[in-house]
Design an enzyme around this catalytic site. Structure first.
Site, PDB file in Angstrom:
ATOM      1  N   SER A  69       5.768  -4.174   2.345  1.00  0.00           N
ATOM      2  CA  SER A  69       6.041  -5.521   1.839  1.00  0.00           C
ATOM      3  C   SER A  69       5.871  -6.543   2.960  1.00  0.00           C
ATOM      4  O   SER A  69       5.378  -7.649   2.744  1.00  0.00           O
ATOM      5  CB  SER A  69       7.465  -5.592   1.276  1.00  0.00           C
ATOM      6  OG  SER A  69       8.431  -5.397   2.291  1.00  0.00           O
ATOM      7  N   ASN A 109      14.746  -1.332   7.679  1.00  0.00           N
ATOM      8  CA  ASN A 109      13.933  -2.454   8.169  1.00  0.00           C
ATOM      9  C   ASN A 109      13.454  -2.142   9.592  1.00  0.00           C
ATOM     10  O   ASN A 109      14.263  -2.001  10.504  1.00  0.00           O
ATOM     11  CB  ASN A 109      14.750  -3.756   8.142  1.00  0.00           C
ATOM     12  CG  ASN A 109      13.910  -4.939   8.590  1.00  0.00           C
ATOM     13  OD1 ASN A 109      13.560  -5.038   9.758  1.00  0.00           O
ATOM     14  ND2 ASN A 109      13.567  -5.812   7.673  1.00  0.00           N
ATOM     15  N   ASP A 120      -1.705  -1.303   7.601  1.00  0.00           N
ATOM     16  CA  ASP A 120      -1.199  -2.030   6.441  1.00  0.00           C
ATOM     17  C   ASP A 120      -2.012  -3.290   6.167  1.00  0.00           C
ATOM     18  O   ASP A 120      -2.381  -3.584   5.024  1.00  0.00           O
ATOM     19  CB  ASP A 120       0.267  -2.408   6.656  1.00  0.00           C
ATOM     20  CG  ASP A 120       1.111  -1.216   7.058  1.00  0.00           C
ATOM     21  OD1 ASP A 120       0.637  -0.090   6.871  1.00  0.00           O
ATOM     22  OD2 ASP A 120       2.229  -1.420   7.560  1.00  0.00           O
ATOM     23  N   ARG A 176       0.836  -1.205   0.000  1.00  0.00           N
ATOM     24  CA  ARG A 176       0.000   0.000   0.000  1.00  0.00           C
ATOM     25  C   ARG A 176       0.866   1.248   0.000  1.00  0.00           C
ATOM     26  O   ARG A 176       2.049   1.207   0.335  1.00  0.00           O
ATOM     27  CB  ARG A 176      -0.920   0.031   1.227  1.00  0.00           C
ATOM     28  CG  ARG A 176      -0.193   0.026   2.581  1.00  0.00           C
ATOM     29  CD  ARG A 176      -0.101   1.380   3.228  1.00  0.00           C
ATOM     30  NE  ARG A 176       0.730   1.369   4.417  1.00  0.00           N
ATOM     31  CZ  ARG A 176       2.009   1.682   4.419  1.00  0.00           C
ATOM     32  NH1 ARG A 176       2.627   2.028   3.310  1.00  0.00           N
ATOM     33  NH2 ARG A 176       2.704   1.668   5.549  1.00  0.00           N
ATOM     34  N   GLY A 189       8.633   1.408   2.933  1.00  0.00           N
ATOM     35  CA  GLY A 189       7.408   2.109   3.325  1.00  0.00           C
ATOM     36  C   GLY A 189       6.185   1.746   2.521  1.00  0.00           C
ATOM     37  O   GLY A 189       5.148   2.407   2.631  1.00  0.00           O
TER      38      GLY A 189
HETATM   39  P1  ADP Z   1       8.121  -2.656   4.654  1.00  0.00           P
HETATM   40  O1  ADP Z   1       7.999  -1.184   4.914  1.00  0.00           O
HETATM   41  O2  ADP Z   1       8.293  -2.947   3.194  1.00  0.00           O
HETATM   42  O3  ADP Z   1       7.019  -3.437   5.284  1.00  0.00           O
HETATM   43  P2  ADP Z   1       9.940  -3.921   6.560  1.00  0.00           P
HETATM   44  O4  ADP Z   1      11.369  -3.551   6.789  1.00  0.00           O
HETATM   45  O5  ADP Z   1       9.014  -3.844   7.695  1.00  0.00           O
HETATM   46  O6  ADP Z   1       9.494  -3.061   5.324  1.00  0.00           O
HETATM   47  O7  ADP Z   1       9.887  -5.429   5.995  1.00  0.00           O
HETATM   48  C1  ADP Z   1      10.716  -5.852   4.936  1.00  0.00           C
HETATM   49  C2  ADP Z   1      10.987  -7.330   5.072  1.00  0.00           C
HETATM   50  O8  ADP Z   1       9.878  -8.083   4.526  1.00  0.00           O
HETATM   51  C3  ADP Z   1      12.193  -7.806   4.292  1.00  0.00           C
HETATM   52  O9  ADP Z   1      13.392  -7.615   5.012  1.00  0.00           O
HETATM   53  C4  ADP Z   1      11.899  -9.282   4.103  1.00  0.00           C
HETATM   54  O10 ADP Z   1      12.213 -10.023   5.256  1.00  0.00           O
HETATM   55  C5  ADP Z   1      10.363  -9.278   3.917  1.00  0.00           C
HETATM   56  N1  ADP Z   1      10.062  -9.248   2.484  1.00  0.00           N
HETATM   57  C6  ADP Z   1       9.808  -8.200   1.690  1.00  0.00           C
HETATM   58  N2  ADP Z   1       9.629  -8.587   0.399  1.00  0.00           N
HETATM   59  C7  ADP Z   1       9.787  -9.931   0.375  1.00  0.00           C
HETATM   60  C8  ADP Z   1       9.745 -10.934  -0.650  1.00  0.00           C
HETATM   61  N3  ADP Z   1       9.522 -10.634  -1.919  1.00  0.00           N
HETATM   62  N4  ADP Z   1       9.953 -12.209  -0.276  1.00  0.00           N
HETATM   63  C9  ADP Z   1      10.195 -12.524   1.004  1.00  0.00           C
HETATM   64  N5  ADP Z   1      10.262 -11.643   2.004  1.00  0.00           N
HETATM   65  C10 ADP Z   1      10.069 -10.361   1.701  1.00  0.00           C
HETATM   66  P1  NG1 Z   2       5.549   0.440   7.039  1.00  0.00           P
HETATM   67  O1  NG1 Z   2       5.562   1.547   6.115  1.00  0.00           O
HETATM   68  O2  NG1 Z   2       5.020  -0.815   6.421  1.00  0.00           O
HETATM   69  O3  NG1 Z   2       6.854   0.240   7.714  1.00  0.00           O
HETATM   70  C1  NG1 Z   2       4.623   1.063   9.540  1.00  0.00           C
HETATM   71  C2  NG1 Z   2       3.551   0.337  10.357  1.00  0.00           C
HETATM   72  C3  NG1 Z   2       2.164   0.981  10.173  1.00  0.00           C
HETATM   73  C4  NG1 Z   2       2.238   2.488  10.425  1.00  0.00           C
HETATM   74  C5  NG1 Z   2       3.364   3.099   9.574  1.00  0.00           C
HETATM   75  C6  NG1 Z   2       3.579   4.573   9.841  1.00  0.00           C
HETATM   76  C7  NG1 Z   2       3.726  -2.087  10.710  1.00  0.00           C
HETATM   77  C8  NG1 Z   2       3.472  -3.430  10.139  1.00  0.00           C
HETATM   78  N1  NG1 Z   2       3.436  -1.049   9.930  1.00  0.00           N
HETATM   79  O4  NG1 Z   2       4.412   0.823   8.161  1.00  0.00           O
HETATM   80  O5  NG1 Z   2       1.235   0.365  11.046  1.00  0.00           O
HETATM   81  O6  NG1 Z   2       2.409   2.778  11.785  1.00  0.00           O
HETATM   82  O7  NG1 Z   2       4.618   2.451   9.818  1.00  0.00           O
HETATM   83  O8  NG1 Z   2       2.446   5.313   9.547  1.00  0.00           O
HETATM   84  O9  NG1 Z   2       4.203  -1.984  11.829  1.00  0.00           O
END
Ligand code: ADP
Ligand code: NG1
Length: 434
Positions: A122, A209, A166, A19, A119
């Site tokens: 994923s 991350n 999310d 999103r 952001g």
């Molecule tokens: P986001 O803001 O995208 O949610 P996060 O840092 O919270 O970022 O999460 C990213 C993590 O999600 C990656 O380090 C990985 O572990 C997992 N991830 C993202 N894309 C994939 C993918 N295509 N396949 C497997 N794991 C993934």
């Molecule tokens: P992303 O952008 O996926 O890291 C995180 C939080 C949301 C929200 C936003 C900031 C998780 C899974 N996601 O999103 O709930 O707080 O930051 O607006 O913790």
């Protein structure tokens, strides 16, 4: 690839989208409404249920190694946010919801194209996709709202104390419309975005991350502490208060009044743990064990005033944004752009969740025609979202590409995923064989 990994063919497929949050940053975990839309990029999982109780995971991207575990003994390591742990969060959430100690096994191949740690959620798309995979294997039914709530809760097994934005939009999204997501109870309302303008996502190419650092949880804790201090200041029972929204609801006042109360009750200088304990009349031991999360135990500085000011003002901006979309005055795009710009300034100055690259990218986007531009998602890296008049889109994309991604002093690998126009996509789906 499924066939070569597992020697069989998948029985069904599940997809769950990422999103972009248009406005309302870092306020979902404070209880306030947010305004995201699903993007086209998603997680797709091919699935084959098996008779053994083994869960085998593979990924089309060689960066994410194969993983296998017994489905009776799901362990999620909070200290290392490895990719399979996000899958296990969704799996465990459904397993626990139905009170099942054993689950059938499955072979899964995951394929995702949401830029990670940028952001665009994923991580939640993976958790939600795994949750829906598990539900489908069990042959059970849940509403989208129930699924979103289960996955929001179970993603916290990874260690981050996120809100629920999310997972909610990943399940509740509908093509063609952004959504106002409200909490307690969770619900989603259509928000019609203005015609004549386009939302453009640009990746700063700085990855962050959430689960690997304490930045995110520190903000959640600062908001929690601010809520407790504000509640105590106004004579409320502060012990059970966790969210800034609860203080407003209990006092029955407007968001504007909450901003004044914050100015009276809190000071701009950072608080030490000792000062917070003095204000609340609790010991350091109680403070650490009963209020803070495991990864924020050693934090020495809490900026309560700034965080509360951001949250109450951002919550008000979300409501104004929705109102402008509904009323659609002649200068809609300009007004929405101003709110997005204010949101970015507040994230940068009061919430301190931006970074130099994001600030630079936002400036470049505005310079080349965006009416508004801001960081989206958790921040400290990741993407910006900009509101661009449709007639300026082509020149905007070319100029931003040149100014940010082709600079000689920046060693960036520009991918198709780095700069693109987006529109509201649909939510999670199961594809079954006919
Ligand atoms: P986001 O803001 O995208 O949610 P996060 O840092 O919270 O970022 O999460 C990213 C993590 O999600 C990656 O380090 C990985 O572990 C997992 N991830 C993202 N894309 C994939 C993918 N295509 N396949 C497997 N794991 C993934
Ligand atoms: P992303 O952008 O996926 O890291 C995180 C939080 C949301 C929200 C936003 C900031 C998780 C899974 N996601 O999103 O709930 O707080 O930051 O607006 O913790």
């Amino acid at each position: 690839m499924f066939n070569s990994k597992f020697g069989s063919i998948p029985k069904f497929y599940v997809r769950a989208p990422g999103r972009v949050n248009i406005i309302g940053e870092h306020i979902d975990y404070c209880g306030y409404s947010v305004l995201p839309m699903a993007v086209e990029q998603d997680m797709l999982i091919a699935v084959e249920p098996v008779k053994t109780q083994t869960l085998q995971l593979a990924n089309t991207n060689p960066l994410y190694p194969d993983f296998s575990t017994s489905s009776n003994n799901i362990q999620i390591d909070k200290t290392k946010p490895l990719w399979h742990n996000y899958f296990l969060c969704g799996f465990k959430g459904i397993q626990e919801h139905f009170g099942l100690s054993t689950l059938t096994g499955m072979n899964c191949l995951v394929d995702g194209n949401i830029p990670p740690s940028s952001g665009l959620s994923s991580s939640s798309a993976l958790v939600c996709c795994a949750g829906l995979v598990t539900l489908t294997v069990l042959g059970m039914n849940l509403s989208k709202v129930e699924l979103a709530e289960i996955c929001a809760k179970s993603e916290r097994y990874i260690g981050t104390e996120g809100g629920g934005m999310d997972q909610s939009i990943s399940f509740l999204a509908e093509e063609g419309t952004a959504k106002l997501i409200e909490f307690s109870p969770l619900r989603a309302t259509d928000v019609k975005l203005p015609s004549g303008a386009v939302f453009v996502i640009a990746n700063s190419c700085v990855e962050m991350n959430k689960a690997a650092t304490s930045h995110f949880n520190i903000r959640v804790m600062e908001c929690r502490l601010a809520a407790k201090l504000l509640a105590k200041y106004r004579g409320l029972q502060w012990g059970k208060v966790l969210r800034l929204e609860e203080v407003q609801t209990k006092l029955g006042v407007s968001l504007e009044e909450m901003l004044w109360i914050t100015e009276d009750a809190l000071h701009p200088e950072p608080y030490s743990p000792e000062e917070v304990c003095r204000c609340l009349g609790i010991s350091l031991q109680e403070f650490r064990t009963q209020i803070l999360s495991p990864n924020t135990q050693d934090v020495l500085i809490f900026k309560l005033y700034q965080r509360a000011k951001h949250v109450y003002s951002e919550a008000a901006r979300v409501l104004q944004f929705k109102k402008i979309c509904e009323e659609a005055p002649d200068d809609t795009v300009q007004l929405l752009g101003e709110l997005m710009n204010q949101s970015h300034a507040s994230c940068r100055d009061m919430y301190e969740c931006s970074c130099p690259e994001l600030d630079q990218l936002v400036d470049i986007c505005r310079k080349f025609g965006a009416q508004g531009s801001r960081l989206t998602g958790a921040g400290w890296g990741g993407c910006t979202v900009s509101l661009v008049p449709a007639d300026k889109l082509t020149s905007f994309l070319a100029n931003v590409h040149q100014a940010y991604y082709q600079r000689s002093d920046q060693n960036l690998t520009f991918e198709k995923q780095s700069l693109f126009a987006t529109k509201p996509g649909g939510g999670a789906l199961v594809f079954l064989e006919a």
